[in-house]
Design an enzyme around this catalytic site. Sequence first.
Site, PDB file in Angstrom:
ATOM      1  CE  LYS A 186     101.386 -76.523  50.441  1.00 22.35           C
ATOM      2  NZ  LYS A 186     101.053 -75.099  50.535  1.00 22.35           N
ATOM      3  CG  ASN A 187      97.827 -75.216  48.587  1.00 21.59           C
ATOM      4  OD1 ASN A 187      98.400 -75.222  49.677  1.00 21.59           O
ATOM      5  ND2 ASN A 187      98.412 -74.809  47.477  1.00 21.59           N
ATOM      6  NE  ARG A 208     101.504 -65.549  52.560  1.00 25.99           N
ATOM      7  CZ  ARG A 208     101.486 -64.279  52.943  1.00 25.99           C
ATOM      8  NH1 ARG A 208     102.511 -63.801  53.570  1.00 25.99           N
ATOM      9  NH2 ARG A 208     100.452 -63.515  52.748  1.00 25.99           N
ATOM     10  CB  CYS A 221     106.274 -65.129  51.705  1.00 33.15           C
ATOM     11  SG  CYS A 221     106.159 -66.238  50.331  1.00 33.15           S
ATOM     12  NE  ARG A 278     101.765 -65.756  49.133  1.00 35.45           N
ATOM     13  CZ  ARG A 278     101.814 -67.066  49.402  1.00 35.45           C
ATOM     14  NH1 ARG A 278     102.950 -67.625  49.766  1.00 35.45           N
ATOM     15  NH2 ARG A 278     100.731 -67.809  49.343  1.00 35.45           N
ATOM     16  N   PRO A 279     100.113 -59.462  50.396  1.00 37.03           N
ATOM     17  CG  PRO A 279      99.157 -57.640  49.314  1.00 37.03           C
ATOM     18  CD  PRO A 279     100.178 -58.739  49.131  1.00 37.03           C
ATOM     19  CB  ILE A 280      95.680 -60.657  54.040  1.00 38.09           C
ATOM     20  CG1 ILE A 280      95.985 -59.831  55.295  1.00 38.09           C
ATOM     21  CG2 ILE A 280      96.566 -61.892  53.982  1.00 38.09           C
ATOM     22  CD1 ILE A 280      95.531 -60.527  56.586  1.00 38.09           C
ATOM     23  CG  ASP A 281      94.997 -55.839  49.659  1.00 37.40           C
ATOM     24  OD1 ASP A 281      94.393 -55.333  48.710  1.00 37.40           O
ATOM     25  OD2 ASP A 281      95.813 -56.776  49.526  1.00 37.40           O
ATOM     26  CD  GLN A 282      91.469 -57.134  47.029  1.00 41.56           C
ATOM     27  OE1 GLN A 282      90.334 -57.311  46.597  1.00 41.56           O
ATOM     28  NE2 GLN A 282      92.006 -55.918  47.163  1.00 41.56           N
ATOM     29  CG  ASP A 322     101.176 -73.210  43.553  1.00 35.83           C
ATOM     30  OD1 ASP A 322     100.206 -73.527  44.253  1.00 35.83           O
ATOM     31  OD2 ASP A 322     101.755 -72.109  43.641  1.00 35.83           O
ATOM     32  CB  ILE A 327     100.393 -65.591  40.305  1.00 37.38           C
ATOM     33  CG1 ILE A 327      99.549 -66.225  39.190  1.00 37.38           C
ATOM     34  CG2 ILE A 327      99.631 -65.590  41.632  1.00 37.38           C
ATOM     35  CD1 ILE A 327      98.180 -65.616  38.992  1.00 37.38           C
ATOM     36  NE  ARG A 363     105.951 -74.460  54.526  1.00 36.92           N
ATOM     37  CZ  ARG A 363     105.633 -73.181  54.608  1.00 36.92           C
ATOM     38  NH1 ARG A 363     106.567 -72.272  54.382  1.00 36.92           N
ATOM     39  NH2 ARG A 363     104.410 -72.805  54.874  1.00 36.92           N
TER      40      ARG A 363
HETATM   41  C1  EPZ Z   1      97.279 -69.828  47.364  1.00 35.40           C
HETATM   42  O1  EPZ Z   1      97.993 -68.781  48.024  1.00 35.40           O
HETATM   43  C2  EPZ Z   1      98.157 -71.077  47.513  1.00 35.40           C
HETATM   44  N1  EPZ Z   1      98.380 -71.332  48.915  1.00 35.40           N
HETATM   45  C3  EPZ Z   1      99.499 -70.832  46.818  1.00 35.40           C
HETATM   46  O2  EPZ Z   1     100.247 -72.050  46.869  1.00 35.40           O
HETATM   47  C4  EPZ Z   1      99.253 -70.497  45.370  1.00 35.40           C
HETATM   48  O3  EPZ Z   1     100.469 -70.152  44.761  1.00 35.40           O
HETATM   49  C5  EPZ Z   1      98.302 -69.287  45.256  1.00 35.40           C
HETATM   50  O4  EPZ Z   1      97.088 -69.544  45.979  1.00 35.40           O
HETATM   51  C6  EPZ Z   1      97.931 -68.973  43.824  1.00 35.40           C
HETATM   52  O5  EPZ Z   1      97.383 -70.061  43.185  1.00 35.40           O
HETATM   53  C7  EPZ Z   1      97.417 -71.967  49.633  1.00 35.40           C
HETATM   54  O6  EPZ Z   1      96.352 -72.306  49.158  1.00 35.40           O
HETATM   55  C8  EPZ Z   1      97.714 -72.225  51.063  1.00 35.40           C
HETATM   56  P1  EPZ Z   1      96.544 -65.554  46.320  1.00 35.40           P
HETATM   57  P2  EPZ Z   1      97.292 -67.369  48.321  1.00 35.40           P
HETATM   58  O7  EPZ Z   1      95.907 -64.808  47.429  1.00 35.40           O
HETATM   59  O8  EPZ Z   1      95.858 -67.574  48.502  1.00 35.40           O
HETATM   60  C9  EPZ Z   1      97.862 -61.012  45.622  1.00 35.40           C
HETATM   61  C10 EPZ Z   1     102.106 -73.454  47.211  1.00 35.40           C
HETATM   62  O9  EPZ Z   1     103.162 -73.508  46.564  1.00 35.40           O
HETATM   63  N2  EPZ Z   1      96.977 -60.680  46.755  1.00 35.40           N
HETATM   64  O10 EPZ Z   1      95.667 -66.221  45.331  1.00 35.40           O
HETATM   65  O11 EPZ Z   1      98.055 -66.722  49.380  1.00 35.40           O
HETATM   66  C11 EPZ Z   1      99.064 -61.861  46.034  1.00 35.40           C
HETATM   67  O12 EPZ Z   1     100.098 -61.076  46.530  1.00 35.40           O
HETATM   68  C12 EPZ Z   1     101.509 -72.081  47.562  1.00 35.40           C
HETATM   69  O13 EPZ Z   1     101.477 -74.437  47.608  1.00 35.40           O
HETATM   70  C13 EPZ Z   1      96.788 -59.363  47.096  1.00 35.40           C
HETATM   71  O14 EPZ Z   1      97.363 -58.461  46.490  1.00 35.40           O
HETATM   72  O15 EPZ Z   1      97.539 -66.625  46.945  1.00 35.40           O
HETATM   73  C14 EPZ Z   1      99.394 -62.573  44.732  1.00 35.40           C
HETATM   74  O16 EPZ Z   1     100.198 -61.748  43.953  1.00 35.40           O
HETATM   75  C15 EPZ Z   1     102.432 -70.949  47.262  1.00 35.40           C
HETATM   76  N3  EPZ Z   1      95.943 -59.067  48.119  1.00 35.40           N
HETATM   77  C16 EPZ Z   1      98.023 -62.767  44.099  1.00 35.40           C
HETATM   78  O17 EPZ Z   1      97.140 -61.863  44.724  1.00 35.40           O
HETATM   79  C17 EPZ Z   1      95.268 -60.048  48.818  1.00 35.40           C
HETATM   80  O18 EPZ Z   1      94.528 -59.748  49.767  1.00 35.40           O
HETATM   81  C18 EPZ Z   1      97.443 -64.179  44.249  1.00 35.40           C
HETATM   82  O19 EPZ Z   1      97.580 -64.570  45.589  1.00 35.40           O
HETATM   83  C19 EPZ Z   1      95.484 -61.377  48.464  1.00 35.40           C
HETATM   84  C20 EPZ Z   1      96.333 -61.677  47.425  1.00 35.40           C
END
Ligand code: EPZ
Length: 419
Positions: free
Chosen positions: A22-23, A93, A117, A122-126, A306, A328, A398
Amino acid sequence: MDKIEIVGGTPLRGTVHISGAKNAALPIFAATLINGGQYTLSNVPDLKDITTIIHLLVELGAKVEKTAPGQYLVDTRDAGGFEATYDMVKTMRASCLVLGPLMGRFGRAKISLPGGCAIGERPIDQHLKGLAAMGARINLEHGYVEVDGSNGLVGARITMDIVTVTGVMNIMMAAVLAKGTTVIENAAREPEVVALASFLNAMGAKITGAGSPEVFIEGVSRLGSTDVTIIPDRIEAGTYMVAGAITGGEVELTGIRPALIANITDKLRECGCQIRENGDGVWLKAPNVIKPVNVNTSPFPGFPTDMQAQIMALLTLAQGASVVVENIFENRFMHVAELRRMGADITVVGNTATIRGVQKLSGAPLMATDLRASASLALAGLAAEGQTSISRVYHLDRGYERIEEKMRALGANIRRVKG
Ligand code: EPZ
């Protein structure tokens, strides 16, 4: 709403074929927007989230046709939209993965800001920090983020404050057509990031270093289209390995590259499992006694968050105490209360759970809260005495393709009750 009912106690035995990831599929579907063309995607899992990303592409003007099981022809030549609506993003998301491609293709995008969520804020600031570094203007209004790079994106050096998987994916997808070279430091190294970079390179991009903490993207003036086979789902593979271990069984996985799951097989070996790897498969035999282990979730190649809930289910039956630290996501212990209802002995302090193994779990009515938590409850149900019923299984759908069918083929007593 559908429920799943499980009668536990049967050791799982047999072979299960692992689906596409999926990912890995979600970002690749989104990436087809970067260059108007025709793409064939194969080994795509049959999941609700895939249906959602396809709907989003169609909303943006693409045509998507299923040409065979697990195979789609995606035509983005007429895609012209650049807005991902609230309805789309609130459903999934990962819809925010169109941000980079739309910036790459149209130099602008408007997406609904993802809300919180179940597993964290889970912000997207980065993601936005990276786009701003490449010269885009960011405007947040009415729950939407509007990103304008119509003056043209320019390569930049971007140091991520936190390792983010979809963050590095969005920046990579925006940078492939930018002027000059972009360098991403402290980049996520997940196999899904590498798979996306390979896909983009097959389209004519110039990306090096994917899979390492430093990724280089040399902008090019145009891209082509290509075909791709989605990599296997390492989290689905890990889930089935735990299913074999927790039921005292013996399972063979096919269609999975052992290197993708080394961080999971290592931990299961520590629990006492016998594991043999071959070219594209893994065999696992459960231990007579499950050993307690400590787990710290971290970005790849560390132990995946995960898989945290699934391995916790296994550790509830270990002989002794284990410690699981979730590094995480700030709210990823929703399965704990449900496992306790089955008789598990778990204490949580902050992001640390201490699991004292018990002799047995007993079946109970349970509630799923998120995708991996629901997998953990299904695994516990397979090992428990008596019947377990899990409601809100849409969470499972999902991320797990035909889970009852696959589990039944391994001997599980599991069925879906239509709601
Ligand atoms: C991906 O989510 C996966 N989803 C998640 O899988 C997985 O848990 C995660 O990576 C970590 O491995 C998909 O690929 C669709 P992150 P993502 O950005 O990219 C923080 C599943 O079960 N963060 O790596 O959204 C965030 O809040 C799902 O299949 C910021 O602070 O995760 C988290 O604490 C669930 N600012 C950490 O970083 C940002 O701009 C890692 O999140 C982005 C993230």
